[in-house]
Write a protein that holds these residues in place. Structure first.
Motif: not given
Length: 266
Positions: A144-145, A85-89, A118-124, A105-108
């Motif tokens: 975290a970032l 979804i990150a890549v799509t956006i 974790e992979d979504a954090v990297e994509a973000l 960056p809504v993470m928690v």
């Protein structure tokens, strides 16, 4: 004309955070709100019990449908749910780089439920941070970032905000609500330097959705034509007043929502 503001985020059925909070905030700030949903959550004031992710192709279809028909003044991005979804956006928004993006960056979740793998954090970091006019992390999200310890003082906040800006966003608003003490300072870092937005801590359990609300308020004010500094200042005041008025609401038994319409309801 009234500004049209788009939220790309997840849903909160209890109404305090996510898209529901975004739309309330857009309305309260005098703008027209729209939403493209990335995920359905099962949550309330006590926590998140489930997440149903929207297929990335349908996220793209929602965003495309809006831009095909509506003039968008600003965008707020919240929960992205997964890396696809990150890549799509990012792929969608690269066609609309003239529209300012506020990225929260809504993470928690407030109750501790992790909302971003974790992979979504990297994509973000790779795909969305370079598109952001403003990044609005809290202290744990910033840590975290950056893969660093959570900041506990203002000097570390300055260093981390500057490091985050080095990852691609034009500006960073680092929220200091997790600091100890009576003050609740936020730090705005831009290419021109840094600015402290001061505030006093309000003693209440009703803080559900404050990050969503702040980023949405900033997006609304930018969409109305305010400078980034003025938009952040207006938004911080709005959120503080919404928190101060939150005890007028009786929603749930956990972290209750802020009062988005405190200025309008008797």
């Amino acid at each position: 004309m009234i500004a049209n503001i788009l939220s790309i985020a997840g849903s909160d059925p209890s109404g305090g955070a996510g898209i529901q909070a975004d739309l309330k905030t857009f309305s309260a700030r005098g703008t027209y709100g729209m939403a493209a949903m990335t995920a359905l959550t099962a949550q309330n004031t006590r926590g998140v019990t489930g997440v149903h992710e929207v297929p990335s192709a349908f996220v793209s279809e929602q965003i495309t449908a809006i831009f095909d028909d509506v003039s968008v003044s600003a965008i707020k991005i919240g929960m992205i749910a997964n890396a696809n979804i990150a890549v799509t956006i990012a792929d969608c928004l690269r066609h609309h780089v003239e529209v300012p993006v506020v990225l929260d960056p809504v993470m928690v979740a407030k109750g501790g439920h992790r909302l971003l793998p974790e992979d979504a954090v990297e994509a973000l970091k790779e795909h969305l941070l370079p598109l952001a006019a403003l990044l609005t992390p809290n202290l744990p999200e910033a840590a975290a970032l950056l893969d660093e310890d959570v900041a506990t003082d203002r000097d570390t906040m300055i260093a981390q905000a500057q490091a985050l800006r080095g990852l691609g966003p034009q500006a960073v608003l680092l929220k200091g609500g997790h600091l100890d003490g009576e003050d609740c300072p936020d730090l705005l870092v831009t290419a021109e330097g840094h600015q402290w937005l001061e505030g006093k801590r309000i003693e209440t359990e009703n803080t559900h959705g404050t990050g969503c609300t702040l980023s949405s308020a900033i997006a609304a004010e930018i969409g109305k034509g305010l400078s980034l500094s003025d938009a952040a200042t207006e938004a911080k005041t709005y959120v503080a007043d919404a928190i101060a008025a939150s005890d007028a609401l009786a929603v749930g038994s956990g972290h209750g929502p802020t009062h988005h319409f405190h200025a309008f309801w008797p």
